[in-house]
Structure formats: structure tokens, C-alpha cells
Scaffold this motif. Structure first.
Motif, PDB file in Angstrom:
ATOM      1  N   GLY A 163      41.764  55.541  50.219  1.00 64.45           N
ATOM      2  CA  GLY A 163      43.235  55.482  49.337  1.00 64.45           C
ATOM      3  C   GLY A 163      43.090  56.367  48.019  1.00 64.45           C
ATOM      4  O   GLY A 163      43.981  57.053  47.598  1.00 64.45           O
ATOM      5  N   ARG A 164      41.929  56.519  47.628  1.00 60.73           N
ATOM      6  CA  ARG A 164      41.367  57.155  46.590  1.00 60.73           C
ATOM      7  C   ARG A 164      40.872  58.650  46.723  1.00 60.73           C
ATOM      8  O   ARG A 164      40.637  59.664  45.722  1.00 60.73           O
ATOM      9  CB  ARG A 164      40.535  56.579  45.736  1.00 60.73           C
ATOM     10  CG  ARG A 164      40.786  55.023  45.257  1.00 60.73           C
ATOM     11  CD  ARG A 164      39.800  54.356  44.354  1.00 60.73           C
ATOM     12  NE  ARG A 164      40.087  52.995  43.868  1.00 60.73           N
ATOM     13  CZ  ARG A 164      39.732  52.579  42.791  1.00 60.73           C
ATOM     14  NH1 ARG A 164      38.738  52.966  42.032  1.00 60.73           N
ATOM     15  NH2 ARG A 164      40.054  51.299  42.461  1.00 60.73           N
ATOM     16  N   LEU A 210      35.062  52.604  41.043  1.00 66.89           N
ATOM     17  CA  LEU A 210      35.468  51.240  41.909  1.00 66.89           C
ATOM     18  C   LEU A 210      34.547  50.106  41.541  1.00 66.89           C
ATOM     19  O   LEU A 210      33.272  50.529  42.138  1.00 66.89           O
ATOM     20  CB  LEU A 210      35.506  51.354  43.495  1.00 66.89           C
ATOM     21  CG  LEU A 210      35.952  50.378  44.063  1.00 66.89           C
ATOM     22  CD1 LEU A 210      37.303  49.443  43.789  1.00 66.89           C
ATOM     23  CD2 LEU A 210      36.030  50.637  45.652  1.00 66.89           C
ATOM     24  N   GLU A 229      35.747  44.011  41.703  1.00 70.66           N
ATOM     25  CA  GLU A 229      37.268  44.021  42.078  1.00 70.66           C
ATOM     26  C   GLU A 229      37.687  43.470  43.405  1.00 70.66           C
ATOM     27  O   GLU A 229      36.721  43.764  44.336  1.00 70.66           O
ATOM     28  CB  GLU A 229      37.612  45.612  42.059  1.00 70.66           C
ATOM     29  CG  GLU A 229      37.552  46.321  40.668  1.00 70.66           C
ATOM     30  CD  GLU A 229      38.266  47.765  40.756  1.00 70.66           C
ATOM     31  OE1 GLU A 229      39.064  47.761  41.663  1.00 70.66           O
ATOM     32  OE2 GLU A 229      37.697  48.464  39.941  1.00 70.66           O
ATOM     33  N   GLU A 257      40.049  51.120  50.673  1.00 72.34           N
ATOM     34  CA  GLU A 257      40.496  51.495  49.404  1.00 72.34           C
ATOM     35  C   GLU A 257      39.941  52.602  48.789  1.00 72.34           C
ATOM     36  O   GLU A 257      40.726  53.628  48.322  1.00 72.34           O
ATOM     37  CB  GLU A 257      39.917  50.125  48.337  1.00 72.34           C
ATOM     38  CG  GLU A 257      40.005  50.601  47.087  1.00 72.34           C
ATOM     39  CD  GLU A 257      41.307  50.365  46.385  1.00 72.34           C
ATOM     40  OE1 GLU A 257      41.618  51.076  45.319  1.00 72.34           O
ATOM     41  OE2 GLU A 257      42.073  49.829  46.957  1.00 72.34           O
ATOM     42  N   LEU A 293      39.251  42.915  47.116  1.00 70.28           N
ATOM     43  CA  LEU A 293      39.796  43.681  48.076  1.00 70.28           C
ATOM     44  C   LEU A 293      40.757  43.076  48.939  1.00 70.28           C
ATOM     45  O   LEU A 293      40.217  42.045  49.424  1.00 70.28           O
ATOM     46  CB  LEU A 293      38.377  44.679  48.693  1.00 70.28           C
ATOM     47  CG  LEU A 293      37.535  45.558  47.853  1.00 70.28           C
ATOM     48  CD1 LEU A 293      36.513  45.722  48.792  1.00 70.28           C
ATOM     49  CD2 LEU A 293      37.951  46.794  47.242  1.00 70.28           C
ATOM     50  N   ARG A 294      41.768  43.949  49.239  1.00 72.35           N
ATOM     51  CA  ARG A 294      42.575  43.174  50.421  1.00 72.35           C
ATOM     52  C   ARG A 294      42.213  43.666  51.664  1.00 72.35           C
ATOM     53  O   ARG A 294      41.650  44.639  51.999  1.00 72.35           O
ATOM     54  CB  ARG A 294      43.833  43.802  50.066  1.00 72.35           C
ATOM     55  CG  ARG A 294      44.627  43.356  48.943  1.00 72.35           C
ATOM     56  CD  ARG A 294      45.996  43.544  48.816  1.00 72.35           C
ATOM     57  NE  ARG A 294      46.321  45.075  48.798  1.00 72.35           N
ATOM     58  CZ  ARG A 294      47.540  45.502  48.618  1.00 72.35           C
ATOM     59  NH1 ARG A 294      48.761  44.771  48.522  1.00 72.35           N
ATOM     60  NH2 ARG A 294      47.686  46.820  48.425  1.00 72.35           N
ATOM     61  N   ALA A 345      37.386  46.894  54.282  1.00 71.75           N
ATOM     62  CA  ALA A 345      38.393  46.809  53.314  1.00 71.75           C
ATOM     63  C   ALA A 345      38.073  47.675  51.835  1.00 71.75           C
ATOM     64  O   ALA A 345      38.814  48.509  51.432  1.00 71.75           O
ATOM     65  CB  ALA A 345      38.321  45.316  52.713  1.00 71.75           C
ATOM     66  N   MET A 346      36.908  47.852  51.968  1.00 70.70           N
ATOM     67  CA  MET A 346      36.402  48.790  50.737  1.00 70.70           C
ATOM     68  C   MET A 346      36.497  50.325  51.153  1.00 70.70           C
ATOM     69  O   MET A 346      37.172  51.178  50.251  1.00 70.70           O
ATOM     70  CB  MET A 346      34.762  48.565  50.384  1.00 70.70           C
ATOM     71  CG  MET A 346      34.484  49.493  49.343  1.00 70.70           C
ATOM     72  SD  MET A 346      32.853  49.173  48.683  1.00 70.70           S
ATOM     73  CE  MET A 346      32.975  47.667  47.981  1.00 70.70           C
ATOM     74  N   CYS A 404      39.786  49.869  58.982  1.00 64.53           N
ATOM     75  CA  CYS A 404      39.826  51.447  58.602  1.00 64.53           C
ATOM     76  C   CYS A 404      38.546  51.750  59.761  1.00 64.53           C
ATOM     77  O   CYS A 404      37.444  51.664  59.572  1.00 64.53           O
ATOM     78  CB  CYS A 404      38.934  51.397  57.293  1.00 64.53           C
ATOM     79  SG  CYS A 404      38.742  53.150  56.641  1.00 64.53           S
TER      80      CYS A 404
END
Length: 480
Positions: A35-36, A106, A110, A32, A112-113, A28-29, A117
Motif C-alpha cells: 500500500g505504500r 514503517l 506499529e 501494508e 498491522l491488520r 499483513a506487513m 498478500c
């Protein structure tokens, strides 16, 4: 569905994680971060306290084929700024405001959904992690470890500790330090169980040895001192321990023996560096406190004449050099790498000797580093801060023996009257707490060679002589 039959791998407070749990969080991380813009060969700064999310971040960064740049959570703005300018990470993960102020980060808190990955294929020769090792010339250097060198270090540490899935460890040392990192990665890689703690607390340590049936525990000098001084040590059941490992500083034999006499638990010593994490370890279970052991399998150690580089025979003191697959790929700045090696042998900068059976003894440090509670401190880094004070004309920083390693002392010449405590406060405001001098001496001059090189040895001898005459302790503990 989660396989509930899989054993727990990591604990933090009341939370427990299986490897599958860590991998799901890492995926999940990683999604994320991807995506960044994080991808293969990216560098990601990580500045985190000791917590499960640090482990998740490491696994996420590895999943993306990126390299983790590990920043000490004790660092302040100047140290973080230097590390970032040296390594130039494009992304950041952590829980420390000083990193968030320096670049977009990050935050580990926070949410995470869940996301898939798939792991990227990794090049064994690509950087996996960058840790920091202070140099005598000033601010820390970045130490580059590849996937291959880190894997070799893990393999060597697992073998040295004789680690198995039946073992249970706890970690209280900073995760950005090579020891904390190696313990975490090796334990999880070996299938052992590990408990993380946010900080060191002697009562918490003892309570969990008993409650968690810890089999191996690591102790840098302050932990060993706390164990020896604990008034209720005998009240704790430490029978699950196979041994205590003394790491990062030379053994204080009287302290180690006091703990063993009170608990029946034996000590094991080892030797390593940020640049080459595992060099030697004592034989198990017949460990000896008068040496740091013999070279672990896959590592070669030699002692050479510091001037000529000629290998020396048994018992002769010289520079300790090491050849191993676990050696770093190099430093940043790259210009520092060449002098760290001699024909493929890593130059430790330590002085010692090998006996006929291969046991290594360290007798001196060729470099001027100060060893404070397991951390290496560069005198020049503190001197640079002191030179910035308007009242300081000249200064030199050196170490003197202390119960937990060495204590930092600064000698300064001044242009006007200044409170030594005010100079200590200046350092404390700019640098990590363990770099704060235990005291500042106002002197008439700083002894130097004609070349300008500071004669730290002269200052050290003067200070220790003055302490001896006064009956005081040069290395008296401070609240640094």
C-alpha cells in the motif's frame, strides 16, 4: 483456522511462533508495504534489533519480490547515511530512530491488520538481500546476494551443520550480520527450532541451553571468552549440545580447550565471508581446531600465488580463492566488483594453505581489515573521522592481537596538545561502538612509503614491541 499441531518454529522471551504465524504476520506487513508502494525490484532498508518482527519483515519483503537492505542497529547517522546513499532504498522498516530520521519508516511496533498478500514470483537472479562488508578504502560496501546465491548459502550451511528438524538453536548475534542472518534463515528453512535474544548475555545463553535443550550454539570470540571465564559454567547442564560452533575469527585454542575440559562439549570451526557466506567447515563429529575445515559440498577452494594467480600445491601459502553458487552477485559501488573476482573465483584476500586432504589453514590477512569481535573494521573509516579533528595533522589506524580478535589502535600526529581520550570520544560519537579505538598514540610521524601508503605493519610492530618491553598486553580488553 490455525493448525495447532504444527510445531513451534521461533521463540522470543515468552512468545512462541509457528511458521504459519510468521507467514500471517508477513502477509499483513507485505500488504501494508504494498500500500505504500513497495513492489518487485524495490529496495527496502531494514534496521532492527534481534526480534521476531525482523524475521517477519524479511519474509514480507521477500513475499513482495523486493530486496532487503540490512543496516546494523549499531550504526549511527554517518554510517546510515552512507549506506542509504549507496543502495538508494525507497522504503524503510525498522525500530531504530536513526533510520526514521533519515527517511519515512514503517515502525516494527506499529499494529498491522490481518490481510492476504499472495507472494510475487521471484527471479532467482534478482537481488534478495544486501548486507555490508567494510572495504580497506573507507566506508562499507554493499554486498548483493540474489535469491539464488542466498538459497545456495542456506543449502551449504544446512549441510555443513547437519541441521535437521530435531535441532534447536539460539541466536544472539546481530541479525544484520551475515552470520546472524544465515543462522535465522537456515534454521527456519530446515524446520529447526530457534530462539532469538535481543542481545548477548552469558547467563541467559547458558540458562536457555539447559531450559530449551539447545543442540547447536554459535560463538564468536567474545562469547567463547565469556564461556571460558564463567565461574559457574559447570553448574549448567549443557549435555543437549551436539557441538559449539566457533565463527567469525580464528580459534583461540586455549580458550576452546578450556571450555571443552569444563563441559565436555566439542567445538567445530567454519570459514565464510559476507561475500561468500559458507566456504569451509570441519568434519563432524571429528572436528579439528588447527584448521577451518574442508570445502563444503558445492564449494571449490584453491590457493594461488598472489602475484601471478598460479594455483599452488599442498602446503604452500598463497591467496585463498573460492568458487561457489553462493558467491555474491557483486558490490555497490559496482566499480569495486571486478577486482573481487579472478576468472570467476572470489578473491578472499586471506592467505593460507591447503593440505593434501583438503584441510584449509588461514595464516594471514592480505587486506588491512581489523577483525573486532567478529566484525570487520576498515582503518580508513576511523581515519576519516580522526582527520576531521582540528588538532590531528595525520593519522593511521591498525589492529593488534586481543583476546577476542583484534583491538583497534590509532596513531596520530597533532598540531597542538590534545587528550587521546577526547579523540576516542570523537570516534565513539560518529561510529558504531565496536569501531572505537582501544587507545590513541601520539607520535612524531606516520611512517609511509614514497607513494603515500601507510606502513601499518611498522606501527603494529612498534606498538607490540613497546607492549612486550613494558610487560603489558597490547590487546587488553576495553569497554568498546
Amino acid at each position: 483456522m490455525r493448525d495447532v499441531s504444527e510445531p513451534m518454529a521461533l521463540a522470543f522471551g515468552e512468545r512462541q511462533y509457528r511458521l504459519a504465524d510468521l507467514d500471517a504476520l508477513a502477509a499483513a506487513m507485505a500488504a501494508e508495504l504494498r500500500g505504500r508502494g513497495v513492489g518487485p525490484s524495490s529496495r527496502v532498508a531494514v534496521m532492527s534489533s534481534n526480534r521476531p518482527e525482523f524475521v517477519v519483515a524479511l519474509r514480507a519483503i521477500r513475499r513482495l519480490g523486493s530486496a532487503a537492505v540490512l543496516l546494523s542497529p549499531a550504526w549511527k547517522q554517518a554510517e546510515v547515511g552512507h549506506a542509504l546513499s549507496l543502495t538508494r532504498p525507497a522504503y524503510a522498516v525498522g525500530d531504530q530512530p536513526v533510520l526514521a530520521e533519515a527517511m519515512p519508516m514503517l515502525h516494527l511496533d506499529e499494529p498491522l491488520r490481518s490481510a492476504s498478500c499472495p507472494p510475487e514470483a521471484t527471479d532467482p537472479g534478482a537481488d534478495a538481500v544486501l548486507v555490508f562488508s567494510s572495504g580497506t578504502t573507507g566506508m562499507p560496501k554493499a554486498v548483493r546476494h540474489t535469491h539464488a546465491s542466498l538459497a545456495a548459502a542456506v543449502r551449504h550451511w544446512r549441510g555443513a551443520l547437519r541441521l535437521t528438524p530435531a535441532d534447536r538453536l539460539q541466536v544472539m548475534t546481530p541479525p544484520s550480520h551475515i552470520l546472524g542472518l544465515l543462522n535465522i534463515v537456515t534454521a527456519l528453512d530446515s524446520g529447526a527450532w530457534i530462539r532469538l535474544h535481543p542481545r548477548f548475555d552469558i547467563d541467559t545463553m547458558l540458562r536457555h541451553i539447559d531450559a530449551d535443550r539447545i543442540t547447536i550454539d554459535m560463538a564468536v570470540a567474545p562469547i567463547a571468552l565469556a564461556l571460558a571465564a564463567h565461574p559457574g559454567l559447570e553448574a549448567h547442564d549443557l549435555s543437549s549440545l551436539r557441538y559449539l560452533m566457533w565463527c567469525a575469527t580464528p580459534v583461540t585454542t586455549s580458550v576452546a580447550q578450556a571450555v571443552t575440559e569444563r563441559t565436555g562439549v566439542a567445538w567445530v570451526t567454519a570459514y565464510g565471508a559476507s561475500e561468500l557466506p559458507v566456504i569451509t567447515c570441519n568434519d563432524l563429529p571429528a572436528a579439528r581446531l588447527d584448521t577451518v575445515g574442508r570445502a563444503v559440498d558445492g564449494v571449490h577452494v584453491r590457493v594461488v600465488d598472489p602475484e601471478t594467480g598460479t594455483p599452488l600445491g599442498a602446503g604452500a601459502d598463497g591467496e585463498i580463492q573460492v568458487r561457489s553458487e553462493a558467491a555474491m552477485a557483486g558490490y555497490l559501488p559496482e566499480s569495486s566488483t571486478a577486482e573481487a573476482f579472478s576468472e570467476g573465483w572470489y578473491r578472499t584476500g586471506d592467505i593460507g594453505n591447503l593440505d593434501a586432504d583438503g584441510h584449509l589453514r588461514i595464516t594471514d590477512r592480505a587486506r588491512e581489515m581489523i577483525k573486532v569481535r567478529g566484525f570487520q573494521v576498515a582503518p580508513a573509516e576511523i581515519e576519516a573521522v580522526l582527520h576531521g579533528h582540528a588538532a590531528v595533522e595525520d593519522c593511521a589506524v591498525f589492529g593488534v592481537p586481543a583476546p577476542d580478535g583484534e583491538a583497534i589502535v590509532a596513531a596520530v600526529t597533532v598540531s597542538r596538545t590534545v587528550d587521546p581520550d577526547a579523540l576516542i570520544a570523537v570516534v565513539a560519537d560518529r561510529l558504531a561502538s565496536y569501531k572505537r579505538p582501544s587507545r590513541v598514540l601520539i607520535v612524531d610521524e606516520i611512517p609511509r612509503l614514497p607513494s603515500g601508503k601507510v606502513l601499518r605493519r611498522v606501527l603494529r610492530e612498534r606498538e607490540m614491541g613497546a607492549c612486550a618491553k613494558s610487560g603489558g598486553s597490547c590487546g587488553r580488553p576495553s569497554d568498546q
